[in-house]
Enzyme design. Structure first.
Site, PDB file in Angstrom:
ATOM      1  N   LYS A 130      13.652  41.041  -5.212  1.00 34.27           N
ATOM      2  CA  LYS A 130      12.712  40.287  -5.816  1.00 34.27           C
ATOM      3  C   LYS A 130      11.556  40.416  -5.033  1.00 34.27           C
ATOM      4  CE  LYS A 130      12.797  35.557  -4.788  1.00 34.27           C
ATOM      5  NZ  LYS A 130      13.146  34.356  -5.136  1.00 34.27           N
TER       6      LYS A 130
ATOM      7  N   ASP B 226       0.823  -1.190   0.043  1.00 33.63           N
ATOM      8  CA  ASP B 226       0.020   0.093   0.271  1.00 33.63           C
ATOM      9  C   ASP B 226       0.817   1.127  -0.030  1.00 33.63           C
ATOM     10  OD1 ASP B 226       1.140   0.134   2.360  1.00 33.63           O
ATOM     11  OD2 ASP B 226      -0.882   0.108   3.615  1.00 33.63           O
TER      12      ASP B 226
ATOM     13  N   GLN C  60       9.036  27.007   4.117  1.00 34.87           N
ATOM     14  CA  GLN C  60       8.202  27.759   5.104  1.00 34.87           C
ATOM     15  C   GLN C  60       8.582  27.650   6.295  1.00 34.87           C
ATOM     16  OE1 GLN C  60       4.095  25.543   4.028  1.00 34.87           O
ATOM     17  NE2 GLN C  60       5.439  24.539   2.818  1.00 34.87           N
TER      18      GLN C  60
HETATM   19  C1  R5P Z   1      13.778  31.557  -2.272  1.00 37.23           C
HETATM   20  O1  R5P Z   1      13.824  32.234  -1.491  1.00 37.23           O
HETATM   21  C2  R5P Z   1      14.876  30.541  -2.789  1.00 37.23           C
HETATM   22  O2  R5P Z   1      16.085  31.023  -2.368  1.00 37.23           O
HETATM   23  C3  R5P Z   1      14.776  30.185  -4.140  1.00 37.23           C
HETATM   24  O3  R5P Z   1      15.275  31.366  -4.948  1.00 37.23           O
HETATM   25  C4  R5P Z   1      13.417  29.743  -4.732  1.00 37.23           C
HETATM   26  O4  R5P Z   1      13.046  28.881  -3.916  1.00 37.23           O
HETATM   27  C5  R5P Z   1      13.633  29.209  -6.072  1.00 37.23           C
HETATM   28  O5  R5P Z   1      12.046  28.720  -6.587  1.00 37.23           O
HETATM   29  P1  R5P Z   1      11.837  28.907  -8.077  1.00 37.23           P
HETATM   30  O6  R5P Z   1      12.983  28.534  -8.760  1.00 37.23           O
HETATM   31  O7  R5P Z   1      10.513  28.148  -8.076  1.00 37.23           O
HETATM   32  O8  R5P Z   1      11.724  30.388  -8.514  1.00 37.23           O
END
Ligand code: R5P
Length: 313
Positions: free
Chosen positions: A193, A38, A98
């Protein structure tokens, strides 16, 4: 390494586990790491663990839910078999993004994982490039945190790249990027960003000068590749000559490979903390280096109560 050590491996990254064993000249411990019909994890360690120091090698990568459960069940087996100490060696520590509440009614999954592993019975965690260094504090047991910068430096310092500038793709990565810029004795630029939703990013601004420079983006994770490719686009728009990237954990989900292949990125250096898919191995822009000697050396030093700080830069 002495006979009191047993190295066991989950199924997430067997090749890396074998390389670590080779470096340490210790055979991989015998264990049945399988599944019931399972899908539940079925574990049986096939050698004596009484009084032994167990190092359990498992990256918490896709399918993370399965590999996390597999390692928890393995730890339970080791504890009930009277192991002396159990160290989880998780080069890629999943669920780490998270790491705080980002909104109402959201979880802190990194803390949950720390509690699960402690409840299962680990005495120590060894990991590489945790998404956030503060995750060390989520554990009550010692955490040894390795960095990939020394490997990135070794690789790129051999290439004839002039006018290098290290790029932090977000504010969270500045410390990591600054350390590498210091090692290369070159400039640093930071990308402001902003993310509207998970796995989606919008580059807003570049802090620092990249015009006429060869840029090296340093990040912990490339997942969907959105952040990386948008960072590259922004740098090219600002007049960068060439853009490369050095990423510790090649999660590479969904559209990542297509995005990287179609981007202006010249090269993406990743480590083997997570195994590359066959498709990723065939993507000519992606180059993989191994963390095996770094992790193995850390295990050796932890076991001998030596300092591991000289492994950092
Ligand atoms: C974000 O804080 C991480 O350092 C990476 O930049 C992020 O997890 C990259 O995720 P993705 O490739 O989906 O943009």
């Amino acid at each position: 390494m002495d006979s009191e050590v047993v190295l066991l491996s989950g199924n997430a990254n067997i090749n890396l586990s074998k390389k670590i064993c080779e470096y340490l000249k210790v055979p991989l411990g015998k264990a049945l790491v399988s599944q019931f019909s399972d899908g539940e994890s079925r574990i049986e360690v096939l050698e004596n663990l009484r009084g032994k120091d167990v190092y359990l090698l498992q990256s918490l990568s896709n399918p993370a839910n399965h590999y996390i459960m597999e390692s928890l069940v393995m730890i339970d087996a080791c504890r009930r078999a009277s192991a002396n100490k159990i160290t989880l060696v998780a080069p890629y520590f999943g669920y780490a993004r998270q790491d705080r509440k980002t909104g109402p009614r959201t979880p802190i999954s990194a803390k949950l994982l720390a509690e699960l592993y402690e409840a299962a019975g680990i005495d120590r965690l060894l990991s590489l490039e945790l998404h956030n260094s503060a995750i060390q504090g989520f554990f009550n047991v010692p955490v040894d945190h390795l960095f990939a910068n020394s490997l990135f430096y070794e690789y790129f310092s051999k290439l004839p790249i002039k006018d290098l500038v290290i790029i932090s793709p977000d504010s969270g990565g500045v410390e990591r990027s600054r350390a590498l810029a210091k090692k290369f004795d070159c400039g640093l630029a930071i990308i402001d960003k902003r993310r509207d939703k998970p796995n989606d990013s919008a580059v807003m601004n570049i802090i620092g000068s990249v015009k006429g420079k060869n840029c090296l983006i340093v990040d912990d994770i490339v997942d969907t590749g959105g952040s990386l490719v948008r960072a590259c686009d922004a740098l090219m728009q600002e007049g960068a000559l060439e853009v490369r990237a050095a990423i510790s954990h090649a999660v590479l989900s969904g559209p990542a490979l297509k995005r990287i292949q179609e981007s202006s990125l010249v090269q993406v250096l990743v480590t083997d903390s997570i195994p590359l898919s066959k498709q990723a191995q065939c993507t000519d822009k992606i180059v993989q280096i191994s963390i095996s000697s770094l992790v193995a050396e850390a295990i050796h030093r932890i076991h001998n109560y030596d300092s591991i700080s000289s492994l950092f830069i």
